[in-house]
Write a protein that holds these residues in place. Structure first.
Motif, PDB file in Angstrom:
ATOM      1  N   ILE A   1       0.892  -1.139  -0.008  1.00 31.41           N
ATOM      2  CA  ILE A   1       0.187   0.036   0.142  1.00 31.41           C
ATOM      3  C   ILE A   1       0.899   1.377   0.012  1.00 31.41           C
ATOM      4  O   ILE A   1       2.028   1.248   0.789  1.00 31.41           O
ATOM      5  CB  ILE A   1      -0.819  -0.069   1.064  1.00 31.41           C
ATOM      6  CG1 ILE A   1      -1.919  -1.269   1.251  1.00 31.41           C
ATOM      7  CG2 ILE A   1      -1.522   1.520   1.499  1.00 31.41           C
ATOM      8  CD1 ILE A   1      -2.952  -1.207   2.312  1.00 31.41           C
ATOM      9  N   VAL A   2       0.562   2.067  -0.961  1.00 31.69           N
ATOM     10  CA  VAL A   2       1.428   3.480  -0.922  1.00 31.69           C
ATOM     11  C   VAL A   2       0.892   4.320   0.379  1.00 31.69           C
ATOM     12  O   VAL A   2      -0.242   4.701   0.605  1.00 31.69           O
ATOM     13  CB  VAL A   2       0.903   4.131  -2.088  1.00 31.69           C
ATOM     14  CG1 VAL A   2       1.648   5.773  -2.090  1.00 31.69           C
ATOM     15  CG2 VAL A   2       1.358   3.578  -3.347  1.00 31.69           C
ATOM     16  N   MET A   3       2.062   4.565   1.270  1.00 28.53           N
ATOM     17  CA  MET A   3       1.786   5.337   2.431  1.00 28.53           C
ATOM     18  C   MET A   3       1.988   6.867   2.055  1.00 28.53           C
ATOM     19  O   MET A   3       1.277   7.635   2.707  1.00 28.53           O
ATOM     20  CB  MET A   3       2.668   4.942   3.418  1.00 28.53           C
ATOM     21  CG  MET A   3       2.550   3.581   3.688  1.00 28.53           C
ATOM     22  SD  MET A   3       3.779   2.689   5.022  1.00 28.53           S
ATOM     23  CE  MET A   3       3.264   3.942   6.690  1.00 28.53           C
ATOM     24  N   ASP A   4       2.701   7.171   0.937  1.00 29.67           N
ATOM     25  CA  ASP A   4       2.712   8.597   0.647  1.00 29.67           C
ATOM     26  C   ASP A   4       3.756   8.765  -0.653  1.00 29.67           C
ATOM     27  O   ASP A   4       4.455   7.693  -1.072  1.00 29.67           O
ATOM     28  CB  ASP A   4       3.137   9.393   1.658  1.00 29.67           C
ATOM     29  CG  ASP A   4       2.844  10.860   1.480  1.00 29.67           C
ATOM     30  OD1 ASP A   4       2.627  11.108   0.178  1.00 29.67           O
ATOM     31  OD2 ASP A   4       3.040  11.374   2.088  1.00 29.67           O
ATOM     32  N   ALA A   5       3.933   9.507  -1.337  1.00 31.94           N
ATOM     33  CA  ALA A   5       4.826   9.931  -2.632  1.00 31.94           C
ATOM     34  C   ALA A   5       5.064  11.239  -2.721  1.00 31.94           C
ATOM     35  O   ALA A   5       4.338  12.225  -2.291  1.00 31.94           O
ATOM     36  CB  ALA A   5       4.098   9.392  -3.730  1.00 31.94           C
ATOM     37  N   ILE A   6       6.208  11.493  -3.374  1.00 29.04           N
ATOM     38  CA  ILE A   6       6.781  12.829  -3.576  1.00 29.04           C
ATOM     39  C   ILE A   6       5.764  13.694  -4.682  1.00 29.04           C
ATOM     40  O   ILE A   6       5.361  14.726  -4.229  1.00 29.04           O
ATOM     41  CB  ILE A   6       7.947  12.851  -4.097  1.00 29.04           C
ATOM     42  CG1 ILE A   6       9.282  12.579  -3.084  1.00 29.04           C
ATOM     43  CG2 ILE A   6       8.720  14.214  -4.763  1.00 29.04           C
ATOM     44  CD1 ILE A   6       9.660  13.622  -2.055  1.00 29.04           C
ATOM     45  N   HIS A   7       5.347  13.002  -5.670  1.00 35.57           N
ATOM     46  CA  HIS A   7       4.296  13.276  -6.326  1.00 35.57           C
ATOM     47  C   HIS A   7       3.020  12.551  -6.449  1.00 35.57           C
ATOM     48  O   HIS A   7       3.115  11.445  -6.716  1.00 35.57           O
ATOM     49  CB  HIS A   7       4.736  13.504  -7.887  1.00 35.57           C
ATOM     50  CG  HIS A   7       6.374  14.217  -8.040  1.00 35.57           C
ATOM     51  ND1 HIS A   7       6.334  15.416  -7.831  1.00 35.57           N
ATOM     52  CD2 HIS A   7       7.603  13.704  -8.529  1.00 35.57           C
ATOM     53  CE1 HIS A   7       7.347  16.015  -8.138  1.00 35.57           C
ATOM     54  NE2 HIS A   7       8.150  15.012  -8.307  1.00 35.57           N
TER      55      HIS A   7
END
Length: 574
Positions: A138-144
């Motif tokens: 699961i994506v927890m966060d991203a720069i973009h």
């Protein structure tokens, strides 16, 4: 070469060798797109830079020091919470794609060991750096963040399951067999380099050209042999990182694809090569970007002053017509009995001219002859009062335009250090927004401030100083140069202040200094550029004058044609 799959393959191997088992210490985000991890591994402190910059996405171990923001961004805070103190398990590439994964084991909120992933997608303007829950993907966060409105193909948002970028159907060059390779090039394609790029993962045009150039024959079999040789370097991790020069521009390569005669700087490690290359590239691009931004502001400011000058000159023309208003007022007063009520014009005798011809005087039909006369007297008095002020404003505006022309030239010829000093000057002058107090501290007048000025050595051994911006010009002319030194400047052309230190030199040194003055001026591409020279004691800076502005006398003039080869032949002191 582009940061393609072959570069990432080499780097993934090197980073895994150096960092696997290492502990993540501090985490910083010096720029919105850049992440810096401090890692303790193998008894060494390493700094890993990961940049999702849309122009130059990159990652490598770096020796560079970065300035970090006072308040860490949310992405940094999230990483600090979950992986600061974590142990890097492994670093690997997804097949030969431009995707790198760093697996990290750390304690979760309950204190249990948990797997997390930093995932880096190096895909040009679509590059991204993501933080994943490594067990749930699961994506927890991203720069973009990529929303559905931004892309119908693939979204990247916190809480979503991570999906790899869409496959392009290319084959992995590390696992492709001869039997799979040969049919791709039969019949022989018109552009084999392009075919290599289209058919195989991670192969950039640069690598494709190198493989084709190595082929013994332009046949599928000849290309396979050249490809197999290159592939063996990748499989066995035999790299040759170099920075080389081609067409006056620097580039890098990690595979032995260059011809022996190409100028190069070799490195033992891929990271060291990339760190050096991108540090140079970043400075070049920063200078270019800053220069373009400054030029845009300066040209806008010049355009504004040119418009102001046109208006002032129109006002001056009107002011110079003030005598006509006085004449009309006097004639209307003298011959008011001849003016018909409600008329829009009157033809009255001008007794100031021989023969007393009648002249036409425009009238406001709503006013009487006396009121029209009073109106013209008021216009006359107003124009007369404004005339000195208008003339003064015209001179100031012309000086401002000349100053802007000078700074525009300096920006066009400046390097990064000079651009920084010019930027501070423009803040002090109120042309750029910024902290004026802080800018004043950097203007070279503060005690202990060192202003670096370029120095050249004449063929006779005399030192020649060349100012490259107004701070340097003022420092050189008013603080460094001595009374008997010789000062040079292009005649009525924006350019550098140049000083020959000492006495007793011949025409040869004088001509070399004049060549420098002409070359570092707006006349660089002209012929027979006039250069004035005089002793420094005849050069003065008026009180309140613009940066870089001086007046001088007792000058002589010589003419030189700027020649880049001759300028380069004058040794520059370090």
């Amino acid at each position: 070469m582009p940061f393609d799959g072959t570069v990432l393959h080499a780097l993934a191997h090197e980073l895994n060798e150096k960092l696997a088992g290492g502990r993540i210490g501090k985490i910083y985000q010096p720029l919105p797109t850049d992440l810096l991890l401090q890692i303790r591994s193998g008894g060494r402190n390493e700094k890993l830079l990961l940049s999702a910059n849309l122009t130059y996405p990159r990652l490598y171990l770096t020796q560079e020091n970065f300035q970090n923001p006072m308040e860490p961004p949310m992405f940094t805070m999230l990483l600090r919470k979950y992986i600061e103190g974590g142990i890097i398990q492994r670093i690997f590439q997804v097949e030969m794609e431009r995707i790198l994964i760093i697996e990290i084991q750390s304690r979760d909120e309950l204190g249990d060991l948990h797997l997390y992933r930093l995932l880096f997608e190096l895909m040009g303007r679509h590059s991204n750096l993501l933080f994943l829950d490594g067990e749930k993907e699961i994506v927890m966060d991203a720069i973009h963040h990529v929303t559905p409105s931004m892309s119908r193909v693939r979204t990247v948002l916190p809480g979503r399951i991570y999906e790899l970028p869409p496959s392009q159907g290319k084959k992995n060059p590390l696992t492709i067999t001869r039997e799979e390779f040969l049919p791709l090039f039969f019949p022989w394609p018109e552009d084999p380099e392009k075919k290599l790029v289209e058919a195989l993962q991670g192969i950039s045009p640069f690598v494709g050209r190198g493989i084709v150039a190595k082929a013994a024959s332009f046949t599928p079999e000849g290309l396979w042999e050249a490809f197999e040789e290159t592939r063996m370097h990748l499989i066995h991790h035999h790299y040759k990182p170099v920075i080389f020069s081609i067409g006056g521009k620097s580039d890098f390569c990690v595979l032995p694809l260059l011809s022996p005669d190409q100028k190069r700087e070799e490195f033992d490690e891929v990271s060291a090569c990339l760190d050096t290359y991108y540090r140079i590239k970043a400075k070049e691009d920063l200078s270019k970007q800053m220069g373009q931004e400054l030029l845009q502001v300066l040209h806008q400011e010049k355009k504004k002053n040119e418009k102001k000058l046109r208006k002032l000159e129109e006002t001056l023309r009107e002011s110079l017509e003030a005598e006509q208003y006085r004449l009309w007022g006097e004639l209307l007063t003298s011959f008011q009995h001849e003016v018909q009520e409600g008329s829009s014009q009157a033809f009255l005798l001008n007794y100031y001219e021989e023969g007393s011809p009648r002249i036409e005087i425009p009238l406001d039909p709503h006013l009487s002859a006396t009121e029209n006369a009073q109106r013209y007297f008021k216009l006359y008095n107003k124009a007369k009062r404004s005339l000195p002020m208008v003339k003064e404003q015209i001179e100031k505006t012309k000086e401002e335009i000349a100053y802007l022309d000078q700074v525009i030239l300096q920006v066009e010829q400046a390097d990064q250090r000079n651009l920084g000093e010019i930027r501070e000057e423009l803040i002090r002058e109120g042309i750029l927004k910024g902290d004026k107090k802080e800018a004043k501290k950097k203007n070279g007048k503060e005690k202990g401030t060192v202003v670096k000025i370029d120095r050249y050595r004449s063929s006779e051994g005399y030192m020649i100083y060349v100012g490259k911006n107004n701070l340097q010009n003022d420092t050189l002319t008013t603080r460094i140069a001595r009374d008997r030194d010789t000062w040079l400047h292009t005649k009525q052309i924006p350019g550098s202040h140049v000083v020959i230190s000492g006495e007793g030199f011949s025409e040869k040194t004088l001509h070399e200094a004049a060549m420098l003055a002409a070359y570092f001026s707006k006349g660089r591409n002209s012929s027979s550029v006039p250069v004035d020279y005089t002793l420094i004691r005849h050069v003065r800076k008026p009180n309140g004058a613009k940066p870089g502005f001086v007046i001088y006398d007792h000058q002589k003039t010589l003419y030189v044609t700027p020649d880049e080869e001759k300028v380069r032949s004058i040794p520059k002191e370090t």
